[in-house]
Design an enzyme around this catalytic site. Sequence first.
Site, mmCIF file in Angstrom:
data_model
loop_
_atom_site.group_PDB
_atom_site.id
_atom_site.type_symbol
_atom_site.label_atom_id
_atom_site.label_comp_id
_atom_site.label_asym_id
_atom_site.label_seq_id
_atom_site.Cartn_x
_atom_site.Cartn_y
_atom_site.Cartn_z
ATOM 1 C CE LYS A 182 32.310 46.509 33.833
ATOM 2 N NZ LYS A 182 31.688 46.003 32.599
ATOM 3 C CE LYS B 133 29.450 38.697 32.232
ATOM 4 N NZ LYS B 133 29.842 39.351 30.975
#
Lengths: 303, 303, 303, 303
Positions: free
Chosen positions: B178, B246
């Site tokens: 990811k 983030k």
Amino acid sequence: MPARPGTTQIGFVGLGIMGAPMALNLIEAGFSLKVYNRTDRPRVQEVVDAGGERVATPAETASGSDVIITNVTDTPDVVEVILGEDGVLRSAREGATVIDMSTISPRVTRDIAAALNERGVHMLDAPVSGGDVGAQQGTLSIMVGGEQSVFDDCLAVFEAMGKNITLVGGNGDGQTCKVANQIIVALTIEAVGEALLFSSKAGADPARVREALMGGFASSRILEVHGERMIKRTFNPGFRIRHQQKDLNNALITGKELGVPLPVTALVQQMIGSLMNAGKAESDHSAIANFIEDMAGTTIAGD
Amino acid sequence: MPARPGTTQIGFVGLGIMGAPMALNLIEAGFSLKVYNRTDRPRVQEVVDAGGERVATPAETASGSDVIITNVTDTPDVVEVILGEDGVLRSAREGATVIDMSTISPRVTRDIAAALNERGVHMLDAPVSGGDVGAQQGTLSIMVGGEQSVFDDCLAVFEAMGKNITLVGGNGDGQTCKVANQIIVALTIEAVGEALLFSSKAGADPARVREALMGGFASSRILEVHGERMIKRTFNPGFRIRHQQKDLNNALITGKELGVPLPVTALVQQMIGSLMNAGKAESDHSAIANFIEDMAGTTIAGD
Amino acid sequence: MPARPGTTQIGFVGLGIMGAPMALNLIEAGFSLKVYNRTDRPRVQEVVDAGGERVATPAETASGSDVIITNVTDTPDVVEVILGEDGVLRSAREGATVIDMSTISPRVTRDIAAALNERGVHMLDAPVSGGDVGAQQGTLSIMVGGEQSVFDDCLAVFEAMGKNITLVGGNGDGQTCKVANQIIVALTIEAVGEALLFSSKAGADPARVREALMGGFASSRILEVHGERMIKRTFNPGFRIRHQQKDLNNALITGKELGVPLPVTALVQQMIGSLMNAGKAESDHSAIANFIEDMAGTTIAGD
Amino acid sequence: MPARPGTTQIGFVGLGIMGAPMALNLIEAGFSLKVYNRTDRPRVQEVVDAGGERVATPAETASGSDVIITNVTDTPDVVEVILGEDGVLRSAREGATVIDMSTISPRVTRDIAAALNERGVHMLDAPVSGGDVGAQQGTLSIMVGGEQSVFDDCLAVFEAMGKNITLVGGNGDGQTCKVANQIIVALTIEAVGEALLFSSKAGADPARVREALMGGFASSRILEVHGERMIKRTFNPGFRIRHQQKDLNNALITGKELGVPLPVTALVQQMIGSLMNAGKAESDHSAIANFIEDMAGTTIAGD
């Protein structure tokens, strides 16, 4: 008058890695070709063997031709073969169309188009994407700039060489589109390099990561083709580092003229310069990942 | 034992923009759900109306459940809802499986997996790509880390939520994948931004450029989806700038720990920081192009 | 023969912000001057009023002169005023010395030197640092390329205009040194900008931070002069953003020719391009800090 | 009460490359010292031989001391030696002053100050610049944060160790100033590296270029000291690459918290990461130039 196999004569200047298979596809589609190449090469003979008539100057390719295609290395080369002393313009008849399929400056393209138009010759700029494989298989993506009617008349010529053929806009816009293509290609290769190296150093199998990513927002032709090259360590070209660099230099120079900021392009251009200093000018552009690998002291394959 | 609609009970922690539609898809597929969300929201009620049983703590979602899915914002949130005082581990039975579908640190993921395994609880890290649209349509791309047999047993659960489901490797490798995804996504958006702005300022129509590029090596999901957003100026999320940031921060911190150079990621993280300073934290991440546009003093749409 | 006030006649081409005060200092030192400027300006009249003889072409400044100084904007301008139709070379006598004090390409400088030498004319490249204040006060730093004996003969000329006068090497090396100067200047301004903005946003007084830093390894002329400009918000030039950009472009083009990586120079050049798009071409180069401030949405002064 | 040699007792925690010579200078100035170091080293014995009393814990250094100086590696170390179980705070008397001369986070510094103040202990953050040479010669530049009266009382202590002593502002501002210092230092080294490598590859003598540049706007302590190191290839520390990196990481983390963009700092941090991967963690920070040299495939010295 629309170009048609069997009747349309084509001049073809530049039988390089891309040009030679493109010329062969045109011959196979039934067009008759006069070809010019600066140097002797086996692939030039191959085109002659297939039926191309070799001539001595760019001007001679234009003699009696309806369409003249140029496919040479850089901006000054195109200026020379079209507008130079023995250039295409010298013999091109009124109403003929020059199609420049090289990758060069959008601005200079517009200057060349103006010079041709003044003499009643049409111009299309039609750079391609898809590499030598696409050139061989006749599946090139072709980005065209010029007038709709001229484009329509040349469609059969393009269809003999490519699959995804788009009229992007007026003269120069084909080249602008190609610059955009090259920016995305180089920067996406770099991005895939960072991502696969991260995966590898984090202990994951980069081949499985690549496979998983192909299903989501990260999927791209670059991840598919160049990502696989990085994993399998196949850096033979394909599309060469030094050609990629030429195109980024073109992007940066034109960007400077236009006031377009290209911060990451500027940084990746520096990385590629470093690879050229390291003797990788002839490697495939997927070797852009090598710069990141050198920074890490390891490779995506983990060695 | 393989999970099956009708018999398998699932705990679900975190009914956000992604979590709520994922929960709805599980219910629709026939799974029975105990759900927990920290706050009251219309979409929580929507899940309850569809048949989900709302409980008061993450621990309660695990009570009697075969599978417990967590889908919260950041690394400390996952630690809290799984290992905290009222966390999932408190009530999870031996042999149950925790599937964390949040996007968090690969390293912390391995720590959580170890803590769960010690108590006889299985763990899969299974972050997703595909955005809220993919969550709603059940077409998410799911990148899984963990053991093959645990993955096999949970396949029916994943298939209720996604389409491209890949076991990338052991625990943490789903998260690593990811991270790789988010690096490529952010950097490709930036690349597409540079390329389309270049096209626009050079006088070409960026919509036609995008269309032409979709056929060649520059083609990508980002060019397709985010490229269109840049041209049509639709920057409502989708996936938010602050979530993208983030994830890049996570990439840079993990990259620093691992010694992975991420020079362009570092630069794009700075650009996104600037956009957050400019009040665009809640814009779609295709707004990364705004940074380049601000540098140019114009937009891709030419205004 | 060494140049001497009272006896040596000097031609002077280019009475700009730098050139005019330099010419005035030469006159004040006792040299007799023939001056040429393309346009009429109050400062040209000022030089004439001080005793300079105004002539109609660059060639005429060379007529009867021992030394001819050129001080114009860019590489093509120098080529024009020295080698062009009405250029200095047309009237320069054998044994005369051309001193080019413009900032231009090192490579072209060597070409010009070769063309002059072929006709028996000496050449020194002698770009300066120190800004308009240094030009007025006769405290310029002068970086000279050329032969030792020619340099020695011109020392009195240089001493009328500057203080720190160094023969760096052969022809072109003066310009190379100036490129190095401009790289350091631009990048140090950017660095000081990041550091002072950090200080300000962290709640410290940037003026006291600057003062404290002046005593340690971070001390520099840039921190002293440009740091103060950033704090006091005085961005009137001084040395203009567009001239700084011209010099970085020169650095990047020459760097590309030479295979020298300049990654941070490339990035700062992009920042300055953005400032030029924002209408700051005429601001002092200490405004490079504005780019970082815009990214932060605040200024070093805290407003 | 102002500190005075002969009467004031000082606790000193951390006798590293910097701490040991600083302690020796305090002893030589007439202060009596209780010293603590975690490990045995020849330089610890040197301090004891000079008159320092070695004790077993940080807490014991504080026992009966008016001033306690801490000089350790990183933020968590400072927290440990001041606030930890055997930390300074355990034995510090009311009215004593803790001076932390380490380089750490400005934010954590304010937290430590608050914890000390609550117990009636004063705090000054007082990081230094000037390297081991400055520490030995007592010529450190000291950037202090805290109250004016506390600063005034400690002046004699600072004067025994440094020359350029500035009260920058309140607690934390000394550390903020040090972050600013480290940003400028690292980025200026990189800039000097680009400039000298450019000069060298363009055929000029980098030593003469450096000399010429020292007179103009490009002059800095870094050009003087680190520029010479690059030319002479003396990369033994001095100040280590890994400490420089620790400080840039601190800058980037604090910058992220504060919303301060640091684009070039982020890029240089990546370069230094690459040097650490290449085994240069213990080299002097002037080796930042090695990254550019590796990109060029040559060095500033031309080999």
